[in-house]
Design an enzyme around this catalytic site. Structure first.
Site, PDB file in Angstrom:
ATOM      1  N   ASP A   1      18.902  -6.191  -1.691  1.00  0.00           N
ATOM      2  CA  ASP A   1      17.299  -6.326  -1.665  1.00  0.00           C
ATOM      3  C   ASP A   1      16.581  -7.264  -2.656  1.00  0.00           C
ATOM      4  O   ASP A   1      17.290  -7.620  -3.461  1.00  0.00           O
ATOM      5  CB  ASP A   1      16.954  -5.093  -1.339  1.00  0.00           C
ATOM      6  CG  ASP A   1      15.579  -4.758  -0.760  1.00  0.00           C
ATOM      7  OD1 ASP A   1      14.882  -5.940  -0.315  1.00  0.00           O
ATOM      8  OD2 ASP A   1      15.190  -3.641  -0.022  1.00  0.00           O
TER       9      ASP A   1
ATOM     10  N   GLY B   1       6.082  -4.998  -1.145  1.00  0.00           N
ATOM     11  CA  GLY B   1       5.423  -6.069  -0.972  1.00  0.00           C
ATOM     12  C   GLY B   1       5.489  -6.526   0.790  1.00  0.00           C
ATOM     13  O   GLY B   1       4.273  -7.024   1.239  1.00  0.00           O
TER      14      GLY B   1
ATOM     15  N   GLU C   1      13.539   0.872   3.259  1.00  0.00           N
ATOM     16  CA  GLU C   1      14.245   0.178   2.047  1.00  0.00           C
ATOM     17  C   GLU C   1      14.713   1.179   1.210  1.00  0.00           C
ATOM     18  O   GLU C   1      15.911   1.230   0.680  1.00  0.00           O
ATOM     19  CB  GLU C   1      13.496  -0.976   1.312  1.00  0.00           C
ATOM     20  CG  GLU C   1      13.325  -2.087   2.002  1.00  0.00           C
ATOM     21  CD  GLU C   1      12.231  -3.037   1.394  1.00  0.00           C
ATOM     22  OE1 GLU C   1      12.122  -4.309   1.639  1.00  0.00           O
ATOM     23  OE2 GLU C   1      11.554  -2.552   0.558  1.00  0.00           O
TER      24      GLU C   1
HETATM   25  C1  5RP Z   1       9.362  -5.635   1.008  1.00  0.00           C
HETATM   26  C2  5RP Z   1      10.156  -5.795  -0.415  1.00  0.00           C
HETATM   27  C3  5RP Z   1      10.551  -7.180  -0.763  1.00  0.00           C
HETATM   28  O1  5RP Z   1      11.815  -6.747  -1.269  1.00  0.00           O
HETATM   29  C4  5RP Z   1       9.771  -7.566  -1.963  1.00  0.00           C
HETATM   30  O2  5RP Z   1       8.347  -7.692  -1.376  1.00  0.00           O
HETATM   31  C5  5RP Z   1      10.026  -9.043  -2.491  1.00  0.00           C
HETATM   32  O3  5RP Z   1      10.135  -9.890  -1.441  1.00  0.00           O
HETATM   33  P1  5RP Z   1      10.166 -11.553  -1.803  1.00  0.00           P
HETATM   34  O4  5RP Z   1      11.743 -11.610  -1.784  1.00  0.00           O
HETATM   35  O5  5RP Z   1       9.788 -12.159  -0.654  1.00  0.00           O
HETATM   36  O6  5RP Z   1       9.529 -11.835  -3.010  1.00  0.00           O
HETATM   37  O7  5RP Z   1      10.127  -4.776  -1.150  1.00  0.00           O
HETATM   38  O8  5RP Z   1       8.935  -4.268   1.460  1.00  0.00           O
END
Ligand code: 5RP
Length: 253
Positions: A104, A119, A126
């Site tokens: 992740d 985000g 998750e």
């Molecule tokens: C989604 C998340 C993502 O892992 C986090 O926002 C990072 O995203 P990115 O790889 O686009 O920067 O927690 O809920």
């Protein structure tokens, strides 16, 4: 408690000389974690732009004959994995099979290896998928590493829409500014679970574990985007295509 201090210093030193586009840093982290994937594995598949690079690399390997099964953390990842031809486990199989590896991204990683996630609005699934995995690997670019969680990234909190104004009022009493997230298409964002996201700006989160507990004790909050004690492997990619990996299990020894 572990400290990633010397790893963070290595990353900072390397960041100053590794120039290039941000996407290359994400791709480098994704390529590096592919080495951890073994035939037959069940994989938790995170959400976000960094994970997308992992999905693309994984799809290439599956086309070359690697057999794995994925458990997506969002409808976005589910759609993308299907589009790329990555085999997925059915929803009913989630409880039966523990993922061997969960891959992740994160919005922030602090010196104790705690994460801020959500985000992309997928924090609840998750967290479920990460806690259902033997190993959790987080892919980031150097900008995500911080000493302390602060106002540079709002803490996402998934809330029930029912009575949400009252829930927000209780969150504010913890000393933060709160706004409900809107969707890019207009209107309030709805998560895959039909809930809403409160983005909470704290000046500083000095004790993330206590903050997570306090927030989770507020009725109406479904889940908090602080992930404590879940990180096993941190992979930081750099814009020059290289990466650094740190195992928190090794640090703990
Ligand atoms: C989604 C998340 C993502 O892992 C986090 O926002 C990072 O995203 P990115 O790889 O686009 O920067 O927690 O809920």
């Amino acid at each position: 408690m572990i400290s990633l201090l010397s790893f963070f210093e290595d990353v900072r030193a390397k960041s100053s000389s590794a120039d290039g586009p941000q996407d290359e840093a994400k791709r480098a982290a994704a390529d590096a974690v592919l080495a951890q994937v073994e035939p037959g594995m069940t994989l938790g598949l995170g959400t976000g732009s960094t994970v997308d690079f992992f999905l693309q690399a994984l799809a290439q390997r599956t086309r070359d004959g690697l057999q794995v099964q994925g458990v997506p953390t969002s409808s976005q990842t589910e759609r993308r994995a299907k589009e790329l031809g990555i085999p997925l486990l059915g929803e009913g199989e989630f409880r039966r099979v523990k993922n061997q590896l969960c891959v992740d991204g994160a919005d922030r990683v602090d010196l104790a290896g705690r994460l801020i996630k959500g985000g992309g609005g997928a924090l609840l699934r998750e967290k479920l998928v990460a806690t259902h995995s033997s190993q959790v690997c987080i892919l980031v670019d150097p900008s995500k590493l911080v000493s302390v969680f602060d106002s540079t990234f709002p803490l996402p909190v998934e809330c029930l829409d029912f009575g949400v104004e009252d829930t927000l009022e209780k969150i504010r009493r913890l000393g933060c500014e709160v706004t409900l997230r809107d969707s890019s298409g207009g209107g309030r964002l709805r998560t895959d679970n039909g809930n809403v996201i409160a983005d909470c700006v704290f000046h500083q989160i000095a004790d993330p574990v206590a903050t997570e507990l306090r927030l989770n004790a507020i009725p109406g909050i479904v889940e908090v985007g602080i992930f404590s004690d879940l990180l096993d492997l941190l992979v930081v990619g750099f814009p020059d295509g290289t990466s650094l990996t740190c195992s928190t299990k090794e640090l703990a020894r």
